[in-house]
Design a protein around this motif. Structure first.
Motif, PDB file in Angstrom:
ATOM      1  N   GLY A 377       0.948  -1.270  -0.069  1.00  0.00           N
ATOM      2  CA  GLY A 377      -0.072  -0.001  -0.005  1.00  0.00           C
ATOM      3  C   GLY A 377       0.918   1.201  -0.154  1.00  0.00           C
ATOM      4  N   ILE A 378       0.185   2.443   0.094  1.00  0.00           N
ATOM      5  CA  ILE A 378       0.736   3.716   0.022  1.00  0.00           C
ATOM      6  C   ILE A 378       0.831   4.400   1.502  1.00  0.00           C
ATOM      7  N   PRO A 379       1.692   4.461   2.176  1.00  0.00           N
ATOM      8  CA  PRO A 379       1.492   4.984   3.501  1.00  0.00           C
ATOM      9  C   PRO A 379       0.776   6.418   3.730  1.00  0.00           C
ATOM     10  N   ASP A 380       1.360   7.303   2.782  1.00  0.00           N
ATOM     11  CA  ASP A 380       1.010   8.743   2.719  1.00  0.00           C
ATOM     12  C   ASP A 380       0.261   9.074   1.518  1.00  0.00           C
ATOM     13  N   PRO A 381      -0.822   9.161   1.431  1.00  0.00           N
ATOM     14  CA  PRO A 381      -1.385   9.163  -0.079  1.00  0.00           C
ATOM     15  C   PRO A 381      -1.153  10.651  -0.481  1.00  0.00           C
ATOM     16  N   GLU A 382      -1.398  11.695   0.599  1.00  0.00           N
ATOM     17  CA  GLU A 382      -1.181  13.270   0.132  1.00  0.00           C
ATOM     18  C   GLU A 382       0.031  13.393  -0.337  1.00  0.00           C
ATOM     19  N   ARG A 383       1.052  12.990   0.185  1.00  0.00           N
ATOM     20  CA  ARG A 383       2.260  13.354  -0.003  1.00  0.00           C
ATOM     21  C   ARG A 383       2.542  12.506  -1.457  1.00  0.00           C
ATOM     22  N   ALA A 384       2.123  11.347  -1.566  1.00  0.00           N
ATOM     23  CA  ALA A 384       2.553  10.657  -2.910  1.00  0.00           C
ATOM     24  C   ALA A 384       1.857  11.425  -4.040  1.00  0.00           C
ATOM     25  N   ILE A 415      -6.696   8.041  -3.561  1.00  0.00           N
ATOM     26  CA  ILE A 415      -5.826   6.779  -3.025  1.00  0.00           C
ATOM     27  C   ILE A 415      -6.319   6.217  -1.739  1.00  0.00           C
ATOM     28  N   GLY A 416      -6.286   5.052  -1.703  1.00  0.00           N
ATOM     29  CA  GLY A 416      -6.686   4.389  -0.418  1.00  0.00           C
ATOM     30  C   GLY A 416      -6.262   3.127  -0.383  1.00  0.00           C
ATOM     31  N   THR A 417      -6.894   1.961   0.228  1.00  0.00           N
ATOM     32  CA  THR A 417      -6.500   0.545   0.664  1.00  0.00           C
ATOM     33  C   THR A 417      -7.564  -0.244  -0.119  1.00  0.00           C
ATOM     34  N   SER A 418      -7.176  -1.053  -0.915  1.00  0.00           N
ATOM     35  CA  SER A 418      -7.980  -1.902  -1.690  1.00  0.00           C
ATOM     36  C   SER A 418      -8.531  -3.114  -0.694  1.00  0.00           C
ATOM     37  N   ALA A 419      -9.981  -2.948  -0.569  1.00  0.00           N
ATOM     38  CA  ALA A 419     -10.648  -3.942   0.079  1.00  0.00           C
ATOM     39  C   ALA A 419     -10.698  -5.409  -0.258  1.00  0.00           C
ATOM     40  N   THR A 420     -10.442  -5.688  -1.638  1.00  0.00           N
ATOM     41  CA  THR A 420     -10.224  -7.021  -2.125  1.00  0.00           C
ATOM     42  C   THR A 420      -8.411  -7.630  -1.947  1.00  0.00           C
ATOM     43  N   LEU A 421      -7.810  -6.901  -2.621  1.00  0.00           N
ATOM     44  CA  LEU A 421      -6.435  -7.349  -2.584  1.00  0.00           C
ATOM     45  C   LEU A 421      -5.657  -6.890  -1.199  1.00  0.00           C
ATOM     46  N   GLY A 422      -5.960  -5.735  -0.718  1.00  0.00           N
ATOM     47  CA  GLY A 422      -5.158  -5.473   0.703  1.00  0.00           C
ATOM     48  C   GLY A 422      -4.227  -4.516   0.359  1.00  0.00           C
ATOM     49  N   GLY A 423      -4.005  -4.186  -0.803  1.00  0.00           N
ATOM     50  CA  GLY A 423      -2.975  -3.370  -1.074  1.00  0.00           C
ATOM     51  C   GLY A 423      -3.477  -1.885  -1.507  1.00  0.00           C
ATOM     52  N   ALA A 424      -2.574  -1.217  -2.327  1.00  0.00           N
ATOM     53  CA  ALA A 424      -3.122   0.177  -2.568  1.00  0.00           C
ATOM     54  C   ALA A 424      -4.218   0.156  -3.624  1.00  0.00           C
ATOM     55  N   SER A 425      -5.013   1.171  -3.441  1.00  0.00           N
ATOM     56  CA  SER A 425      -6.153   1.422  -4.396  1.00  0.00           C
ATOM     57  C   SER A 425      -6.005   2.623  -4.952  1.00  0.00           C
ATOM     58  N   VAL A 426      -5.811   2.865  -6.335  1.00  0.00           N
ATOM     59  CA  VAL A 426      -5.744   4.181  -6.884  1.00  0.00           C
ATOM     60  C   VAL A 426      -6.994   4.584  -7.707  1.00  0.00           C
ATOM     61  N   VAL A 427      -8.088   5.598  -7.266  1.00  0.00           N
ATOM     62  CA  VAL A 427      -9.102   5.659  -7.962  1.00  0.00           C
ATOM     63  C   VAL A 427      -9.228   6.862  -9.133  1.00  0.00           C
ATOM     64  N   ILE A 428      -9.347   6.922 -10.312  1.00  0.00           N
ATOM     65  CA  ILE A 428      -9.313   7.897 -11.079  1.00  0.00           C
ATOM     66  C   ILE A 428     -10.816   8.336 -11.427  1.00  0.00           C
ATOM     67  N   VAL A 429     -11.508   9.382 -11.060  1.00  0.00           N
ATOM     68  CA  VAL A 429     -12.588   9.788 -11.304  1.00  0.00           C
ATOM     69  C   VAL A 429     -12.915  10.821 -12.528  1.00  0.00           C
TER      70      VAL A 429
END
Length: 468
Positions: A377-384, A415-429
């Motif tokens: 995952g990504i620990p600091d989404p805002e900084r990323a 940017i959040g956490t994937s509920a299915t895979l458990g890692g990073a989840s990046v959503v582009i709207v």
């Protein structure tokens, strides 16, 4: 105000001079009578002396204590006490009387007697010419005030014009009109500021030109090793891997050619910079007239990345790419953003970690592109999401490309956490380029991201690992 400070004392001086002039006239009249009294006390001689003074002042001259029986000539105005004081002091006395002053001159007429000559000075004589002097001084003061106001206004207008010109030039320069220049004028400080602004604009133009030339030269230098790679790729067999390598090299050549052509174009110093005031984040505005199909882009790029994932024993899949999902983003830009996201998964997660790309066309007028993985995952989404910030030793530009693409599509990124895979989840709207009339968006894009964060399973296919 300085003029008034000088004019008021000047008016008082004029008033004092008028008083002294009237008293001096009274002294001259008294001197004529005193000269006769020193010779004789004959009333007829004294009357003739008074008459010889001439003019209207004749009626204002009087003589007191002329004889022992108190004979007087003329009409007196002074009080007996003032007459006695003048006689006792043997010196002229000025006494205040009704409607003016009395000038009293004592004269020793012999036999122990002292006559007193009086000259009445009316109030009109004491202030003769003072009113006219005050009017003249008032007119001078008014003229000075008007002149000073006009001069101050002209000076202020000159300073204001110079300041406005400088402010306008600075505003135009900030909007991207690099050819703007000012004429140094006005006070020294404003002239120096205008000159500094001109120098700064010249340096900006020079720096931009040098930067564009440098980027163009560096891009041109990449052609040599790229040509060598293309020649090596042509020697490969006709396998799927060889074809994939040749396609990647061809795509890279196209991008380098675009970059060189863009950098070789002259800087348009007459055009404003892109309007970023509404976005407030430095992103370019939406490109109108061009768009792409998100599902098509995902299918094309997954053909490339699936081969890379197979080499690293990663499970990957694309979901929701069977139906069209049009957006206003350019195809090359969206492909670059998707490559950045999948490239991060390949580069920064252990081999064998799965990832999934999902495309969802929502009923509220938005299209969602989601990239998830099973990594840490990504620990600091805002900084990323900040340009140039990275904890992995990279350039930190990948997620910034994703952010700019989301804004170009009138959307956002989360940017959040994937509920299915458990890692990073990046959503582009991104906004749907062809929404149905009854499916116009009724909520803000930020509200949509909030719902996506609260409903991570919506619009996804759950991950199923392939049997080993």
């Amino acid at each position: 105000m300085v003029a008034l400070a000088f004019l008021i004392p000047l008016g008082l001086v004029v008033q004092q001079l008028a008083r002294e002039r009237a008293i001096a006239d009274a002294e001259r009249q008294t001197a004529v009578v005193v000269a006769v009294l020193t010779v004789t006390t004959d009333p007829l001689a004294i009357e003739r002396a008074v008459a010889s003074t001439g003019g209207p002042a004749v009626t204002r001259v009087s003589v007191h204590n002329l004889t022992d029986d108190g004979t007087e000539i003329g009409t007196g105005h002074a009080a007996p006490g003032d007459l006695a004081r003048a006689a006792d002091q043997a010196a002229p006395v000025i006494a205040e009387v009704r409607d003016g002053l009395s000038y009293l001159e004592p004269v020793d007429v012999g036999s122990g007697r002292t006559a007193v000559v009086e000259v009445f000075i009316p109030e009109t004589e004491l202030s003769s010419g003072v009113a006219g002097a005050w009017w003249a001084l008032g007119a001078v003061a008014l003229g000075l005030v008007i002149a000073s106001v006009w001069v101050a206004d002209r000076l202020a207008a000159k300073i204001t014009m110079s300041a406005r010109q400088l402010a306008g030039a600075a505003s135009a320069l900030s909007e991207g009109y690099l050819d703007v220049r000012t004429i140094p004028q006005g006070p020294r400080e404003l002239a120096e500021a205008s000159f500094a602004l001109n120098v700064m604009a010249d340096r900006i133009m020079a720096l931009l030109s040098n930067e564009r030339e440098l980027v163009a030269d560096l891009s041109h230098r990449l052609r040599t090793p790229l040509t060598a790679l293309r020649l090596d790729a042509e020697t490969l067999d006709d396998s799927q891997d060889a074809e994939r390598i040749r396609d990647a090299i061809a795509a890279l050549e196209v991008e380098i050619d675009k970059l060189i052509r863009a950098m070789r174009e002259p800087i348009d110093a007459h055009s404003p910079a892109p309007d970023r005031s509404e976005r407030g984040d430095g992103a370019a505005p939406t490109t109108s007239g061009e768009g792409c199909d998100v599902a098509e882009v995902v299918r094309d790029r997954m053909m490339f990345w699936s081969a890379v994932a197979g080499d690293q024993e990663r499970d990957c899949k694309a979901v929701g790419v069977d139906e069209p999902a049009p957006v206003t983003v350019q195809k090359s830009e969206l492909a670059a953003a998707l490559d950045a996201l999948i490239g991060n998964v390949i580069r920064y997660t252990p081999q064998g970690v799965p990832f999934e790309v999902t495309v969802t066309r929502r009923d509220d007028g938005y299209i969602v592109l989601r990239v998830e993985d099973g990594g840490p995952g990504i620990p600091d989404p805002e900084r990323a999401l900040q340009r140039g910030e990275s904890d992995q030793g990279s350039t930190g530009l990948g997620l910034d490309i994703v952010r700019r693409v989301a804004i170009e599509g009138n959307g956002t990124v989360n940017i959040g956490t994937s509920a299915t895979l458990g890692g990073a989840s990046v959503v582009i709207v991104m906004a749907d380029a062809d929404p149905a009339p009854e499916e116009q968006p009724t909520t803000s894009r930020f509200g949509l991201v909030g719902r996506l964060s609260r409903e991570p399973g919506e619009g996804r296919s759950r991950w199923r690992r392939k049997p080993s």
